[in-house]
Design a protein around this motif. Structure first.
Motif, short mmCIF file in Angstrom:
data_model
loop_
_atom_site.label_atom_id
_atom_site.label_comp_id
_atom_site.label_asym_id
_atom_site.label_seq_id
_atom_site.Cartn_x
_atom_site.Cartn_y
_atom_site.Cartn_z
N ASN A 16 0.83 -1.21 0.00
CA ASN A 16 0.00 0.00 0.00
C ASN A 16 0.86 1.25 0.00
O ASN A 16 0.53 2.22 -0.67
N ASN A 20 0.63 4.02 -2.89
CA ASN A 20 0.22 5.39 -2.58
C ASN A 20 1.27 6.42 -2.98
O ASN A 20 0.93 7.56 -3.24
N THR A 28 -5.42 10.89 -4.00
CA THR A 28 -5.49 10.21 -2.71
C THR A 28 -6.64 10.75 -1.88
O THR A 28 -7.42 9.98 -1.30
N ARG A 29 -6.79 12.07 -1.82
CA ARG A 29 -7.90 12.67 -1.07
C ARG A 29 -9.25 12.25 -1.66
O ARG A 29 -10.19 11.96 -0.93
N TYR A 31 -10.08 9.46 -3.23
CA TYR A 31 -10.43 8.08 -2.90
C TYR A 31 -10.77 7.89 -1.42
O TYR A 31 -11.34 6.88 -1.05
N LYS A 32 -10.46 8.87 -0.60
CA LYS A 32 -10.83 8.82 0.82
C LYS A 32 -12.10 9.63 1.10
O LYS A 32 -12.57 9.67 2.23
N SER A 33 -12.65 10.26 0.08
CA SER A 33 -13.78 11.17 0.28
C SER A 33 -15.11 10.44 0.45
O SER A 33 -15.30 9.32 -0.04
N ARG A 34 -16.01 11.10 1.12
CA ARG A 34 -17.37 10.57 1.31
C ARG A 34 -18.09 10.46 -0.03
O ARG A 34 -18.83 9.52 -0.27
N GLU A 37 -16.98 7.26 -1.68
CA GLU A 37 -17.54 6.10 -0.98
C GLU A 37 -19.01 5.90 -1.33
O GLU A 37 -19.44 4.77 -1.58
#
Length: 108
Positions: A16, A20, A28-29, A31-34, A37
């Protein structure tokens, strides 16, 4: 270390980390966002949780990933467009990623 599926905990972290490092911060931000998801879940529901590439070959395989048909780094504006997203199994996603790298180079 031997495992029954995938990488052991020690090497999963290394994998990972390397993966990354190839991403830019904006991706990256994202893929981590609401937003991502929620969109990801909608696409998996739309596709009935099945790998769309396997279905084309008349195989029923559960999907575990949602893939951008045109990668995010190639066309950022399509990142949440559901027509640019498909549910894939790990095997098909790996093949698609390799194809994208040949097609788009470092942008994939």
């Amino acid at each position: 270390n031997l495992t029954t599926n995938g990488y052991c905990d020690e090497h999963r972290k290394d994998t990972n980390r390397e993966y990354n490092l190839t991403r830019d911060e904006r991706v990256t931000r994202f893929y981590k966002s609401r937003q991502w998801e929620m969109t990801r879940k909608l696409v998996l529901v739309r596709d009935h949780g099945l790998c769309q590439m396997c279905l084309k070959h008349r195989k029923i395989v559960p999907a575990s990933l949602v893939d951008h048909i045109i990668p995010v780094r190639v066309n950022w504006s399509l990142r949440l467009n559901k027509s640019n997203l498909q549910s894939l199994c790990v095997s098909c996603h790996n093949a698609k990623t390799a194809e994208d790298k040949r097609k788009y180079g470092n942008l994939a």
